[in-house]
Write a protein that holds these residues in place. Structure first.
Motif, short mmCIF file in Angstrom:
data_model
loop_
_atom_site.label_atom_id
_atom_site.label_comp_id
_atom_site.label_asym_id
_atom_site.label_seq_id
_atom_site.Cartn_x
_atom_site.Cartn_y
_atom_site.Cartn_z
N LYS A 1 0.83 -1.21 0.00
CA LYS A 1 0.00 0.00 0.00
C LYS A 1 0.86 1.26 0.00
N ILE A 2 1.92 1.24 0.79
CA ILE A 2 2.79 2.42 0.87
C ILE A 2 3.54 2.63 -0.45
N LEU A 3 4.06 1.56 -1.03
CA LEU A 3 4.75 1.70 -2.31
C LEU A 3 3.79 2.14 -3.42
N THR A 4 2.58 1.61 -3.41
CA THR A 4 1.59 2.04 -4.40
C THR A 4 1.33 3.53 -4.28
N GLU A 5 1.21 4.01 -3.05
CA GLU A 5 0.98 5.44 -2.82
C GLU A 5 2.14 6.27 -3.36
#
Length: 398
Positions: A13-17
């Motif tokens: 989720k953090i990398l996608t953001e």
């Protein structure tokens, strides 16, 4: 480092953001994802230590930030030298390769003209392995972590074959997967291109969209709530056989008036060749010496010069597109529809499409359809496959 499924989810989720909205602050990442600030700080710290992301301070001219906090605001962004990913597209008349870094930037690309369908299964696998291994050898100093394969159909994971027309089902891809020197990920070619537009393109920041692809075949892929929509259901996106002219020409599928009949590149070329042969006054005769030389750019040129038969073919195709876009805009909550294919590269096509959409919104009261044209290049499928490898190997590491 071994991670639990929950840790992988948070990291993904953090990398996608970061891919969708970076450069972005830790505070904004936590707010957008619902992950606690403490966990966000810990995970982004790990990503910085691994060299996947980096911290950046805003410049001194950001006076608002300075007045508010007395210090520079720190944002995070993806680095461009952590790892590398190969994309390969397998197509009827060619094989293409695309190598990117983890920021999605191009390192090299290749285009091999080859008639894959004339190969045996072993010849195909040997050829793919040779192309892959050659790239790994030439770029041995790069940290190439995975490869994606864009295929002309869907990947049947259970049987490890291409679930498409019978001509592609003969290929057993299990040996390719087992013998490849790096992890491989396989997906429908249009889904791959859609992923690239979602993750790498600077024009999309996490919005829902439809990727409408029309070359020889026709397919639509959708990003919905920041994920590929329906990619496990092989029927989703197969819009080539939706009916746009109920009383139209009979399609190879047996029905009448399918979109494929009017927009498929092969069918447009076949109609233009028929006009060339039957019409002694065809303007195409002034452009090409024989019907085998007819291409979509030549057809567009004949349209601009006023060829009546070609005008009918092109306008019929664009009208079919308009009907389809109206239907798609009602079925999927999307803010954008991307059009991709050689026909859409022609300026005259863009002009007709804009004109038709301005007065042929079939369902009154709906907002106008917002569309963009993605310039068609033969390596776009391989570029998408590289994004697929990055998506599975780095963002959502398995």
């Amino acid at each position: 480092m071994t991670m639990t499924d929950k840790q992988k989810e948070i990291r993904g989720k953090i990398l996608t953001e970061l891919y969708l909205r970076g450069p972005i602050s830790r505070k904004d990442i936590a707010h957008n994802t619902g992950i606690t600030p403490a966990t966000t700080t810990a995970v982004t710290g790990e990503l910085i230590n691994e060299g996947i992301i980096e911290a950046n301070s805003l410049t001194d001219n950001d006076s608002k930030s300075k007045k508010r906090s007395g210090r520079k605001k720190v944002t995070l962004s993806i680095t461009n030298n952590h790892s590398y990913y190969i994309g390969i597209e397998l197509s009827r008349h060619f094989l293409t390769l695309y190598l990117i870094n983890n920021a999605g930037e191009l390192i090299t690309k290749q285009h091999h003209k080859v008639e894959i369908l004339n190969f045996t299964n072993d010849e195909t696998i040997n050829y793919l392995l040779a192309v892959l291994n050659n790239c790994l050898t030439n770029y041995h100093s790069f940290n190439i972590r995975a490869a994606g394969i864009a295929i002309p159909g869907h990947f049947d994971k259970q049987n490890q074959r291409i679930a498409s027309s019978s001509e592609w089902q003969k290929f057993d891809l299990s040996r390719l997967i087992n013998e490849a020197a790096i992890p491989l990920f396989l997906e429908n070619n249009v889904h791959c291109m859609s992923l690239h537009e979602h993750l790498i393109s600077t024009t999309n920041k996490g919005e829902n969209f439809v990727f409408f692809h029309a070359v020889q075949g026709i397919f639509s892929s959708s990003i919905y709530n920041e994920s590929l929509y329906g990619n496990n259901n092989f029927s989703v996106g197969e819009i080539g056989h939706t009916i746009v002219y109920p009383d139209g020409e009979q399609c190879e599928c047996g029905r009448f008036g399918c979109l494929q009949n009017y927009l498929g590149g092969f069918n447009i070329m076949k109609k233009a060749q028929r006009s060339y042969n039957q019409n002694p006054h065809s303007i195409l005769k002034k452009i090409v010496a024989n019907p085998a030389d007819i291409t979509l750019p030549k057809i567009a040129e004949a349209y601009r010069l006023g060829d009546t038969a070609i005008s009918e073919i092109i306008e019929e195709a664009i009208n079919a597109v308009v009907v389809t876009l109206n239907n798609l805009s009602m079925l999927i909550d999307t803010s954008k529809i991307y059009l991709h294919g050689p026909l859409f590269n022609e300026m005259i096509t863009h002009q007709i499409l804009t004109e038709y959409l301005s007065y042929k919104n079939l369902y009154q009261g709906l907002p106008e359809i917002d569309f963009d044209i993605i310039p068609y290049e033969v390596t776009n499928g391989a570029r998408g496959a590289a994004a697929l490898a990055l998506y599975h190997s780095l963002i959502w590491s398995q």
